[in-house]
Enzyme design. Structure first.
Site, short mmCIF file in Angstrom:
data_model
loop_
_atom_site.label_atom_id
_atom_site.label_comp_id
_atom_site.label_asym_id
_atom_site.label_seq_id
_atom_site.Cartn_x
_atom_site.Cartn_y
_atom_site.Cartn_z
N ARG A 96 -1.64 -32.71 -16.66
CA ARG A 96 -1.95 -34.13 -16.87
C ARG A 96 -0.98 -34.97 -16.04
NH1 ARG A 96 -5.91 -37.66 -17.97
NH2 ARG A 96 -5.69 -38.86 -19.89
N THR A 369 -15.34 -37.41 -14.79
CA THR A 369 -14.48 -36.23 -14.85
C THR A 369 -15.35 -35.06 -14.44
OG1 THR A 369 -13.17 -37.28 -16.59
CG2 THR A 369 -13.08 -34.89 -16.51
N ASN A 389 -10.04 -40.27 -13.69
CA ASN A 389 -10.38 -41.30 -14.68
C ASN A 389 -11.62 -42.06 -14.24
OD1 ASN A 389 -10.09 -42.45 -17.20
ND2 ASN A 389 -8.79 -44.09 -16.48
N SER A 440 -5.57 -37.50 -23.69
CA SER A 440 -6.81 -37.15 -23.01
C SER A 440 -7.82 -36.63 -24.02
CB SER A 440 -6.54 -36.07 -21.96
OG SER A 440 -7.75 -35.56 -21.43
#
Length: 575
Positions: A96, A369, A389, A440
């Site tokens: 991430r 995504t 995103n 997330s």
């Protein structure tokens, strides 16, 4: 070249050792399911070359980073759920993005103290420090067999030679062009022909090819140090942001322990924080476990599933964030006893208004995504979800890099109680801090029973979690991969208090029954309760090994506009 296949089954005959609890067996080959034919082809090519599922994952991920800038890329991040068959272990790679040190909550306020949405979604302040390149290096070095020069070669070639622009790419660019054309580095890439990308044209990215070559040649240092790092920092800072070389060099992939729990006869392995998906999935399935859902009328089944969604999303808002920064009561949230308490508050015949569940609304992950699923003939598995995103991320490409940066900072609670791009909110657990990872919804997941193993996941914003839930329930009902990928979808996220449904997902009679129970049901074309309901959501990519039948199956979502179909390659041995 496979032009229109989104997935490929590649049949090999080596041996698998899966787990002591299952009979000795091995898949009849390997399978890759991704959102683009070129990415699937790259993964299959690595299996042909003697690589394993992890090599295939590097190649598939890198090609998606080239051909799906609308969804993911080197300037973004992702989660990789791995099953290492030789070691008999599951591991979760957390790649991430992280918050730059300068990105305090105050940076996202106007002079009058209002939330600056443009800064949160567009340009240099919207971008977190990328994690995907580090994940590719880590995956290759610690789990793969082939060198990065081999696994990144397809992505380098496609970036240099180009690929045909597809409709979603061209349409998405038009939606974001006002932002993207603010920045000289982005204009140099996307307006190379003197006009916006058009469907059918060949789109080339020579700067991205050079960046990938440095990554292949130098590994981590080829992106996070040296010329690429200097260009990234210079480009961000010239656009008004504030990155440092030290922040880039300090980025690290984290190996985390996946969440594992049981649902009926299935073992479920899924994503831990900073994904919110695994805990929410476990809560929902444990709430639903006592009911025989497949025996219930459709309206009753949907009602119960929605009530489970509602309760899991409420907890998501207040308790979940980066586990390195926030104390998460994970043991409590995953407890069957806690699930039983949540279940006790469900009226089997009437909706529970969300405002009766104490608290306030939710943070999420964008629907632009991508996800891919892989299994090889040794039994190694990868479920990977990666993102930038929003459509084309922040819109900013630092000159000379070809790297389109993410806008994941909007997934933090940049102003507590203020909705982000998706109309949802967050609080202290998900506030930004230097090096912190934003919450997330990405939920790559494995399922295992005595007779079947499956890998599944999807894009879809906060709807990722509920789409994976419906996929798990589909496999548990006995559906195959193609049926699971095509399942109709509905979603509830506590706030707004609305069931969103795809077009034709539920018959009119079922919708009427749900409304009679007190639910607000939002169908395509109707407004109210937050975001407008889309005709279709997500892009499920799933593979399954049916051990009883001795076959592999793979499926890519029939909703995917890039192309459809499967290609089966003849059985062969590769040494």
């Amino acid at each position: 070249m496979i032009r229109h296949a989104l997935l490929v089954l590649f049949l090999l005959l080596p041996r698998l050792a899966w787990a002591d609890a299952t009979p000795a067996a091995h898949p009849p080959g390997g399978a890759v399911a991704s959102a683009h034919a070129l990415a699937t082809e790259a993964g299959i090519d690595m299996l042909r070359r003697g690589g394993n599922a992890f090599d295939a994952a590097v190649a598939t991920s890198a090609v998606l980073s080239v051909v799906e800038p609308i969804s993911s890329g080197l300037g973004g991040g992702g989660f990789f759920l791995l099953h290492d068959a030789r070691r008999g272990r599951d591991v979760f790679l957390d790649a991430r993005e992280t918050s730059p040190g300068a990105a305090t909550q105050a940076r996202y306020l106007t002079a009058s103290g209002e939330f600056d949405r443009d800064r949160a979604e567009n340009g240099p302040w919207a971008a977190g420090i990328p994690g995907l390149p580090a994940a590719l290096v880590h995956l290759s070095q610690h789990y793969g067999r082939l060198p990065l020069a081999t696994t990144l070669a397809p992505a380098i070639r496609i970036a240099r030679e180009g690929f045909p622009v597809y409709a979603r790419f061209a349409i998405g660019y038009q939606q974001r062009r006002a932002v993207m054309e603010r920045y000289p580095g982005t204009r140099a890439v996307f307006l190379r022909r003197g006009h916006a990308p058009r469907e059918g044209e060949i789109f080339r990215q020579p700067e991205l090819a050079a960046t990938l070559e440095r990554l292949a040649r130098e590994g981590f240092d080829g992106f996070y140090r040296g010329i690429t790092a200097r260009r990234l920092v210079a480009g961000v800072n010239a656009a008004g942001g504030q990155w440092t070389l030290e922040e880039l060099a300090g980025y690290r992939v984290k190996e985390r322990t996946p969440i594992t729990f049981a649902y009926h006869d299935w073992k479920i392995v899924t994503a831990p924080p900073p994904s919110s998906g695994g805990i929410a999935l476990a809560q929902m399935l444990q709430i639903l476990a006592p009911w025989q859902l497949d025996k219930l009328p459709q309206a009753q089944r949907v009602h119960l599933v929605v009530e489970a969604m509602r309760r899991a999303f409420r907890d998501r808002t207040f308790y979940l964030g980066d586990p390195d920064f926030v104390k998460i009561p994970q043991r409590l949230l995953l407890s069957p006893d806690y699930a039983a308490g949540l279940r006790a508050g469900i009226n089997p015949d009437k909706a529970t208004p969300s405002d009766l569940l104490s608290g306030q609304p939710t943070p999420l992950e964008d629907e632009e995504t991508t996800h891919f699923s892989i299994i090889d003939a040794e039994g190694n598995m990868v479920g990977a979800t990666q993102t930038v995103n929003l459509l084309f991320g922040s819109g900013l490409i630092p000159p000379g890099t070809g790297v389109l940066l993410n806008n994941e900072m909007d997934d933090f609670a940049l102003k507590p109680g203020t909705p982000n791009a998706f109309g949802v909110m967050g609080y202290a657990a998900n506030a930004p801090a230097p090096g912190k990872r934003m919450l997330s919804s990405m939920t790559p997941t494995f399922m295992e029973s005595r007779d079947k193993i499956a890998v599944l996941g999807t894009p879809g914003g906060s709807r990722i979690i509920t789409m994976v839930l419906l996929g798990v329930l589909g496999y548990a009902d006995g559906l195959d991969a193609a049926q699971v990928a095509a399942l109709p979808r509905y979603h509830h996220q506590w706030e707004p208090d609305v069931i969103a449904v795809e077009r034709d997902a539920l018959p009119a009679a079922t919708i009427a029954q749900l409304r009679a129970m007190g639910h607000t049901v939002q169908v395509p074309g109707e407004e109210g309760g937050g975001r407008r309901s889309s005709d279709s959501w997500g892009n499920m990519n799933t593979v399954e090994w049916d051990r009883r039948a001795g076959v592999l199956r793979a499926a890519s979502d029939p909703r995917n506009p890039v192309g459809r179909g499967a290609v089966l390659l003849e059985a062969a041995r590769v040494h």
